[in-house]
Write an enzyme that holds these catalytic residues in place. Structure first.
Site, PDB file in Angstrom:
ATOM      1  N   ALA A  11      -9.066  -7.434 -27.516  1.00 31.80           N
ATOM      2  CA  ALA A  11     -10.135  -6.525 -27.936  1.00 31.80           C
ATOM      3  C   ALA A  11     -11.421  -6.689 -27.133  1.00 31.80           C
ATOM      4  CB  ALA A  11     -10.436  -6.736 -29.420  1.00 31.80           C
ATOM      5  N   GLY A  81     -16.141 -11.784 -33.805  1.00 33.98           N
ATOM      6  CA  GLY A  81     -15.567 -13.086 -33.503  1.00 33.98           C
ATOM      7  C   GLY A  81     -14.052 -13.091 -33.473  1.00 33.98           C
ATOM      8  N   GLY A 142     -14.750 -24.973 -25.047  1.00 35.98           N
ATOM      9  CA  GLY A 142     -14.869 -25.654 -26.328  1.00 35.98           C
ATOM     10  C   GLY A 142     -14.293 -27.054 -26.224  1.00 35.98           C
ATOM     11  N   ASN A 171     -10.475 -27.081 -25.291  1.00 36.22           N
ATOM     12  CA  ASN A 171      -9.617 -26.125 -25.988  1.00 36.22           C
ATOM     13  C   ASN A 171      -8.933 -25.197 -24.991  1.00 36.22           C
ATOM     14  OD1 ASN A 171      -8.467 -24.374 -27.872  1.00 36.22           O
ATOM     15  ND2 ASN A 171     -10.354 -23.186 -28.096  1.00 36.22           N
ATOM     16  N   HIS A 347      12.489   3.480  15.761  1.00 35.73           N
ATOM     17  CA  HIS A 347      11.123   3.638  16.261  1.00 35.73           C
ATOM     18  C   HIS A 347      10.466   4.918  15.742  1.00 35.73           C
ATOM     19  CE1 HIS A 347      13.000   1.122  19.406  1.00 35.73           C
ATOM     20  NE2 HIS A 347      13.852   2.106  19.570  1.00 35.73           N
ATOM     21  N   ARG A 424      15.572  23.834  21.423  1.00 33.72           N
ATOM     22  CA  ARG A 424      14.340  23.695  22.208  1.00 33.72           C
ATOM     23  C   ARG A 424      14.322  24.785  23.279  1.00 33.72           C
ATOM     24  NH1 ARG A 424      16.760  18.179  24.817  1.00 33.72           N
ATOM     25  NH2 ARG A 424      17.931  19.121  26.543  1.00 33.72           N
TER      26      ARG A 424
END
Length: 448
Positions: A11, A81, A142, A171, A347, A424
């Protein structure tokens, strides 16, 4: 087997990330932080999963539910908290389970081993179990307060005395509770502290005062490191990459310069593969045994077959499937294409939306013209075909087995089996004309 509810706290706003993206959705190895955590929780045997969302709730929910279907989502409406966040999942906590495992969604390096160690203490009678680590510099963490070898409290640094700040046992952020006592312990947490928040860590002192069994399990720091800013994200990603490279090398993969190679969380590489420097593995890549990935190649969403050769400077895009001994060479891009055994694209080529048979040669500079501005079209080239250099193959198109395409061709019509196609203009040669042309051009230049 003991049942386990795991609650992931996701959160937080992550303001130090300085990003509009919720913190837990930042990625390591292509996977959001929270999904790394969920993956390890599943491996540790959690039978139920709840995720508490807050900042960017809709986006986080979408990502989590896309990653795992069986999940309960709870929203923390106010940021009061960590204990308050856990209580947002009250409906999940009211269900009967043996263990409740609480972890943070921004700890992507967490490992199932550490989670299992914590759960093992619950199995032998502990009511509260905390993961702890020793820090050379404990600033910001902590502290774990012990008395007569027993954990009696966790004090946050902002509330710690000068003497308590000297403690190096910290902690680790993983908390496990006896499922029968979890809800009652959480409801006893108050907000009598400098920030007037409900600290999850206060459960330790509450349980200790009530004479419950409180245990601490030491885990490696690199298993529980949290992410608070983009530099820490980089550090965690680097550590994840080192772990992945090590695992691969121990399984028989040769990585010539591992610090320059980037893996995604789902990268699969079989033994016998060789990876040269500066290679990027995006999501969805599988490389089979004996393949060589040459330097500066970029792979994503691709399957590379046995003994294939990729690069250098090759780009394999999603949907690429290469059979055994295929070669994709310098400056080639392949997208959504199946390439048959021992075929070569050596290539300067682009091959997209294509199916190419076995032992076919694609000459330098060949491109598939697969897009007309509105739709993509497919080209199929058979086995043992030869595509001359600098050819443009205009899809949709079929070129039969054994066919030969002359260099420089623009092919717009299907070519039957064992045929030769030219597409071509015929060359015109004017003998001795070059000298006359130079005279004419130089005269024009003098007039200017």
């Amino acid at each position: 087997m003991r049942s386990c509810l795991s609650i992931v706290l996701a959160a937080g706003e992550g303001t130090r990330m300085k990003s509009s993206l919720p913190k837990v959705l930042h990625k390591i190895a292509g996977l959001p932080l929270v999904c790394h955590v969920i993956k390890q929780i599943e491996l540790a045997g959690a039978s139920q999963l709840a995720v508490v969302v807050g900042a960017g709730a809709q986006d986080v929910t979408h990502v989590v539910q896309s990653f795992i279907k069986s999940v309960m989502i709870f929203e923390q409406k106010e940021r009061l908290g960590t204990a308050h966040a856990v209580l947002s999942a009250r409906l999940a906590l009211q269900k009967e389970v043996d263990d409740v495992l609480i972890v943070f969604g921004d700890t992507p390096l967490i490992k199932q081993d550490s989670l299992l160690k914590v759960r093992e203490q619950l199995a032998v009678g502990a009511d509260v179990v905390v993961a702890g680590f020793y820090a050379s510099d404990p600033t910001g963490y902590g502290r774990l307060l012990e008395k007569n070898g027993k954990l009696i409290a966790i004090v946050e640094e902002k509330d710690a005395s000068d003497e308590e700040k000297k403690i190096s046992f910290c902690n680790g952020g993983i908390l496990a509770l006896n499922g029968k006592r979890a809800l009652s312990l959480l409801e006893k947490v108050n907000n009598y502290n400098s920030k007037q928040e409900y600290y999850l860590t206060d459960i330790v002192s509450i349980a200790s005062r009530e004479g419950l069994e409180v245990q601490v399990v030491e885990v490696p720091f690199d298993n529980i490191v949290g992410i608070n800013n983009c530099f820490e994200l980089f550090e965690a990603d680097s550590l994840w990459q080192k772990r992945k490279a090590r695992d691969l090398m121990l399984s028989g993969v040769t990585i010539l310069k591992p610090e320059t190679v980037y893996f995604s969380y789902d990268t699969e590489i079989e033994q016998g593969v060789v990876i040269e420097p500066n290679v990027y593995f995006g999501l969805g890549v599988k490389v089979q045994s004996g393949a060589v990935i040459h330097a500066f190649s970029y792979l994503e969403g691709a399957v590379v077959g046995i003994d294939a050769q990729i690069g250098p400077y090759a780009h394999l895009r999603p949907g690429t499937e290469l059979a055994r001994s295929v070669k994709i060479g310098n400056f080639c891009e392949v997208k959504k294409a199946k390439i048959g055994e021992a075929s070569k694209i050596n290539h300067l080529s682009y091959i997209g939306d294509a199916e190419i048979g076995a032992q076919t040669n694609i000459g330098a500079g060949t491109i598939t013209c697969n897009y007309d501005g509105f739709h993509k079209y497919k080209i199929v080239i058979g086995d043992h075909a030869f595509i001359g250099s600098n050819s443009a193959l205009v899809s949709p198109l079929m070129i039969g087995n054994g066919s030969y395409i002359a260099s420089g061709s623009v092919i717009t019509e299907d070519v039957p089996i064992n045929s030769m196609a030219f597409g071509r203009a015929r060359q015109v040669t004017k003998k001795d004309y070059a000298a006359k042309l130079r005279v004419r051009l130089s005269g024009n230049q003098q007039k200017k």
